[in-house]
Every structure is written in structure tokens, then in C-alpha cells.
Write a protein that holds these residues in place. Structure first.
Motif, PDB file in Angstrom:
ATOM      1  N   LEU A  14      17.550   6.317  -2.386  1.00 59.75           N
ATOM      2  CA  LEU A  14      16.200   6.505  -1.838  1.00 59.75           C
ATOM      3  C   LEU A  14      15.807   7.982  -1.853  1.00 59.75           C
ATOM      4  N   GLY A  15      16.755   8.846  -1.499  1.00 59.06           N
ATOM      5  CA  GLY A  15      16.476  10.283  -1.539  1.00 59.06           C
ATOM      6  C   GLY A  15      16.302  10.774  -2.963  1.00 59.06           C
ATOM      7  N   PHE A  16      17.152  10.279  -3.840  1.00 62.37           N
ATOM      8  CA  PHE A  16      17.077  10.605  -5.270  1.00 62.37           C
ATOM      9  C   PHE A  16      15.702  10.206  -5.807  1.00 62.37           C
ATOM     10  N   ASN A  17      15.277   9.011  -5.436  1.00 65.67           N
ATOM     11  CA  ASN A  17      13.997   8.485  -5.887  1.00 65.67           C
ATOM     12  C   ASN A  17      12.840   9.355  -5.402  1.00 65.67           C
ATOM     13  N   MET A  18      12.894   9.766  -4.143  1.00 67.00           N
ATOM     14  CA  MET A  18      11.824  10.601  -3.600  1.00 67.00           C
ATOM     15  C   MET A  18      11.710  11.916  -4.352  1.00 67.00           C
ATOM     16  N   HIS A  19      12.859  12.490  -4.685  1.00 64.16           N
ATOM     17  CA  HIS A  19      12.855  13.749  -5.440  1.00 64.16           C
ATOM     18  C   HIS A  19      12.194  13.572  -6.804  1.00 64.16           C
ATOM     19  N   PHE A  20      12.564  12.517  -7.516  1.00 63.24           N
ATOM     20  CA  PHE A  20      12.065  12.336  -8.871  1.00 63.24           C
ATOM     21  C   PHE A  20      10.626  11.825  -8.927  1.00 63.24           C
ATOM     22  N   GLU A  21      10.116  11.327  -7.802  1.00 57.33           N
ATOM     23  CA  GLU A  21       8.727  10.869  -7.790  1.00 57.33           C
ATOM     24  C   GLU A  21       7.766  11.942  -7.287  1.00 57.33           C
ATOM     25  N   MET A  22       8.251  13.136  -7.043  1.00 58.46           N
ATOM     26  CA  MET A  22       7.387  14.214  -6.574  1.00 58.46           C
ATOM     27  C   MET A  22       6.676  14.895  -7.743  1.00 58.46           C
ATOM     28  N   LEU A  23       5.554  15.517  -7.407  1.00 63.53           N
ATOM     29  CA  LEU A  23       4.816  16.305  -8.386  1.00 63.53           C
ATOM     30  C   LEU A  23       5.701  17.431  -8.911  1.00 63.53           C
ATOM     31  N   THR A  24       5.657  17.669 -10.214  1.00 58.37           N
ATOM     32  CA  THR A  24       6.477  18.742 -10.794  1.00 58.37           C
ATOM     33  C   THR A  24       5.600  19.748 -11.537  1.00 58.37           C
ATOM     34  N   TRP A  25       6.010  20.982 -11.485  1.00 57.88           N
ATOM     35  CA  TRP A  25       5.297  22.064 -12.160  1.00 57.88           C
ATOM     36  C   TRP A  25       5.316  21.851 -13.669  1.00 57.88           C
ATOM     37  N   ASP A  26       6.443  21.413 -14.206  1.00 59.27           N
ATOM     38  CA  ASP A  26       6.565  21.202 -15.644  1.00 59.27           C
ATOM     39  C   ASP A  26       5.511  20.226 -16.159  1.00 59.27           C
ATOM     40  N   SER A  27       5.337  19.113 -15.428  1.00 55.99           N
ATOM     41  CA  SER A  27       4.383  18.100 -15.877  1.00 55.99           C
ATOM     42  C   SER A  27       2.956  18.632 -15.839  1.00 55.99           C
ATOM     43  N   LEU A  28       2.614  19.349 -14.767  1.00 56.69           N
ATOM     44  CA  LEU A  28       1.269  19.909 -14.653  1.00 56.69           C
ATOM     45  C   LEU A  28       0.968  20.871 -15.800  1.00 56.69           C
ATOM     46  N   VAL A  29       1.907  21.751 -16.067  1.00 53.96           N
ATOM     47  CA  VAL A  29       1.696  22.739 -17.128  1.00 53.96           C
ATOM     48  C   VAL A  29       1.681  22.066 -18.496  1.00 53.96           C
ATOM     49  N   ALA A  30       2.584  21.091 -18.689  1.00 52.15           N
ATOM     50  CA  ALA A  30       2.672  20.412 -19.990  1.00 52.15           C
ATOM     51  C   ALA A  30       1.353  19.739 -20.354  1.00 52.15           C
ATOM     52  N   ILE A  31       0.666  19.156 -19.377  1.00 49.03           N
ATOM     53  CA  ILE A  31      -0.604  18.480 -19.664  1.00 49.03           C
ATOM     54  C   ILE A  31      -1.580  19.434 -20.340  1.00 49.03           C
ATOM     55  N   LYS A  32      -1.726  20.598 -19.770  1.00 50.09           N
ATOM     56  CA  LYS A  32      -2.690  21.571 -20.296  1.00 50.09           C
ATOM     57  C   LYS A  32      -2.208  22.216 -21.598  1.00 50.09           C
ATOM     58  N   LYS A  33      -0.934  22.573 -21.636  1.00 51.48           N
ATOM     59  CA  LYS A  33      -0.409  23.276 -22.804  1.00 51.48           C
ATOM     60  C   LYS A  33      -0.340  22.363 -24.030  1.00 51.48           C
ATOM     61  N   LEU A  34       0.092  21.114 -23.831  1.00 56.31           N
ATOM     62  CA  LEU A  34       0.174  20.197 -24.968  1.00 56.31           C
ATOM     63  C   LEU A  34      -1.210  19.915 -25.529  1.00 56.31           C
ATOM     64  N   LYS A  35      -2.199  19.793 -24.648  1.00 54.18           N
ATOM     65  CA  LYS A  35      -3.568  19.585 -25.115  1.00 54.18           C
ATOM     66  C   LYS A  35      -4.022  20.754 -25.976  1.00 54.18           C
ATOM     67  N   GLN A  36      -3.697  21.966 -25.546  1.00 52.68           N
ATOM     68  CA  GLN A  36      -4.080  23.157 -26.314  1.00 52.68           C
ATOM     69  C   GLN A  36      -3.423  23.171 -27.698  1.00 52.68           C
ATOM     70  N   LEU A  37      -2.251  22.544 -27.783  1.00 52.14           N
ATOM     71  CA  LEU A  37      -1.513  22.514 -29.046  1.00 52.14           C
ATOM     72  C   LEU A  37      -1.773  21.241 -29.850  1.00 52.14           C
ATOM     73  N   SER A  38      -2.741  20.441 -29.372  1.00 50.75           N
ATOM     74  CA  SER A  38      -3.114  19.176 -30.028  1.00 50.75           C
ATOM     75  C   SER A  38      -1.953  18.189 -30.097  1.00 50.75           C
ATOM     76  N   ILE A  39      -1.120  18.182 -29.035  1.00 50.05           N
ATOM     77  CA  ILE A  39      -0.030  17.215 -28.891  1.00 50.05           C
ATOM     78  C   ILE A  39      -0.402  16.258 -27.765  1.00 50.05           C
ATOM     79  N   ASN A  40      -0.128  14.983 -27.960  1.00 46.14           N
ATOM     80  CA  ASN A  40      -0.497  13.948 -26.997  1.00 46.14           C
ATOM     81  C   ASN A  40       0.077  14.256 -25.607  1.00 46.14           C
ATOM     82  N   LYS A  41      -0.787  14.342 -24.609  1.00 38.80           N
ATOM     83  CA  LYS A  41      -0.377  14.699 -23.245  1.00 38.80           C
ATOM     84  C   LYS A  41      -0.304  13.491 -22.324  1.00 38.80           C
ATOM     85  N   TYR A  42      -0.572  12.279 -22.825  1.00 35.17           N
ATOM     86  CA  TYR A  42      -0.756  11.110 -21.961  1.00 35.17           C
ATOM     87  C   TYR A  42       0.469  10.802 -21.100  1.00 35.17           C
ATOM     88  N   TYR A  43       1.668  10.947 -21.656  1.00 36.07           N
ATOM     89  CA  TYR A  43       2.883  10.647 -20.893  1.00 36.07           C
ATOM     90  C   TYR A  43       2.911  11.448 -19.596  1.00 36.07           C
TER      91      TYR A  43
END
Length: 256
Positions: free
Chosen positions: A203-232
Motif C-alpha cells: 500500500l505504501g509502495f503503491n502510494m509512492h508510485f501513484e504520486m505526481l512526478t517531476w519527470d512526467s511533468l517535464v517529459a510532457i512538454k519536452k517530448l512535445k517540443q521534440l515532436s515525440i508522442n507525449k500521451y503516455y
């Protein structure tokens, strides 16, 4: 790293490697001990020191706000023309995505044996909640929203197609050499094997992995700039929110 690669293959193929089951508890306890020791030396407050629901919710809220602030700070220099930091360019972004593959291909594996017929009735209200998270990670039956095929399709789109993750060929794939990724992936697979004996840890492990992450936030914007699919990554940020979705559900399961 070879040990982790071997386990990555052996755990999903238990019928061929049954000895893994007898070895896994001691390895898990060693892993937990290492985590606790690291938290004791952390400069910031450890989540292990939290004793009540309100403090936990505040901790999660503060962590989200900190990540958002870091995200805003990260992109503010870009307005003045400073170079990219996370990805140096398209090929570096593709390399990073490939390195992530072992852990992305076992997304939500830690919940794989949750809420089975052997689950005690007294715990079913808790395990049912996290089973819903697992179901949504699997797309609720819609393959187009199942996180693992989504990432596999992304790898194909960037011309980095890999063997099936449960095959021996996968662990022999060239270029998958980030130790921390293999360690994280194997930890997820190991803990899944003990849905009763290590339920609080899951349950604790799950809570950690379901939290917002900096990597995902940045990847959305950066991948879009590089014309790579950001949907995941966009999908993850959408459902891993602390108000009404996976983070909230995970926190509720921990505090019930």
C-alpha cells in the motif's frame, strides 16, 4: 545488474524458476532495511515519521506543490533561450525512453495479486480500492489505455522496438543498462508476490508510485517540443492526481 536482469525474467516465469519464491522474502526485507536506513539520513522529513491521516495528506500536498514549483522554475530560464536540461535533443530523449522500458513494462505489477479470493474479508474494502487502481492501469479492458501496451507502442514509434518483456531476449537487449531502472522494476515484481504478508508495504509502495512526478511533468512538454508522442505521460499525470484519482485512492487505502 545481471542479478536484477535475471530476476526480472524469473519472477514472471515462476513455473520455470520456483526457487525465486523462497528467496524473495529475505531479499525484500533487505530492500526495506536499505530504504529505512536511507530515510534516516535524509535531509528532509521522512514519510516514515508520519503517524496520522491529516499529516500524511499535508505531506502529499506539500510534495505536489514542491514538484509544481520545480516545474515552473525549470521552464522559466527556457524563455530566455537557455539550453534544454532534461533532454539534449531528440536522440537523447529516445535514449531516455528506452532506458525507462524495464520499469514501464511492469507498470502496476506491485498490485498484480491484490484482492484475490484468498484476501481476508476484513481487508477487502482496502484491497478493492487498490484493485480499482490496477484495473485502470490496465485500461479497464481498453487496450488503447493500458499503460504497458501504450509504452510499447511509443517505443515502436521512436524505432526502438523491444522483445516481449517476459522473454529472455528482453533482458539481453542492447542498451538497457541503467541499474536503478532494473532495481526499481525488480522491486515491483518481488513485492507483488506477497499480497498478504507485505500488504502494508504494498500500500505504501503503491502510494509512492501513484504520486505526481517531476519527470512526467517535464517529459510532457519536452517530448512535445521534440515532436515525440507525449500521451503516455499525459495520461499518467491526469490519473495520478491527489484530488480525486490514484494518489487520493492510494492515500485512502493507506489510512483506512
Amino acid at each position: 545488474m545481471q542479478v536484477h536482469k535475471s530476476l526480472y525474467y524469473q519472477i514472471p516465469n515462476l513455473e520455470k524458476h520456483p526457487r525465486v519464491l523462497s528467496q524473495a522474502p529475505d531479499i525484500l526485507i533487505s530492500f526495506f532495511t536499505e530504504v529505512v536506513n536511507c530515510s534516516q539520513h535524509a535531509s528532509s522529513q521522512s514519510i516514515l515519521a508520519i503517524k496520522d491521516r491529516s499529516t500524511l495528506l499535508k505531506f502529499l500536498h506539500d510534495k505536489d506543490q514542491k514538484i509544481i514549483a520545480q516545474w515552473e522554475h525549470y521552464f522559466s530560464p527556457r524563455k530566455s533561450g537557455k539550453p534544454r536540461e532534461m533532454f539534449k535533443g531528440e536522440e537523447h530523449a529516445k535514449w531516455w525512453l528506452r532506458q525507462c522500458a524495464p520499469v514501464k513494462f511492469v507498470d502496476a505489477a506491485w498490485l498484480g495479486y491484490i484482492h484475490k479470493v484468498t484476501t481476508p474479508f476484513a481487508l477487502r474494502s482496502i484491497t478493492k480500492n487498490v484493485w480499482r487502481i490496477l484495473s485502470e492501469e490496465l485500461g479497464n479492458g481498453d487496450l488503447a489505455k493500458n499503460h504497458v501496451p501504450l509504452f510499447r507502442n511509443l517505443m515502436t514509434e521512436i524505432n526502438h522496438t523491444l522483445p516481449e518483456e517476459e522473454s529472455h531476449d528482453f533482458i539481453k537487449s542492447n542498451g538497457l543498462d541503467t541499474r536503478q531502472v532494473w532495481e526499481a522494476a525488480v522491486a515491483q515484481l518481488r513485492i507483488s508476490l506477497f499480497p498478504h504478508g507485505f500488504l502494508p508495504e504494498i500500500l505504501g509502495f503503491n502510494m509512492h508510485f501513484e504520486m505526481l512526478t517531476w519527470d512526467s511533468l517535464v517529459a510532457i512538454k519536452k517530448l512535445k517540443q521534440l515532436s515525440i508522442n507525449k500521451y503516455y505521460f499525459l495520461l499518467h499525470v491526469s490519473i495520478d492526481n491527489a484530488d480525486s484519482d490514484h494518489t487520493a485512492m492510494a492515500a485512502q487505502s493507506v489510512t483506512e
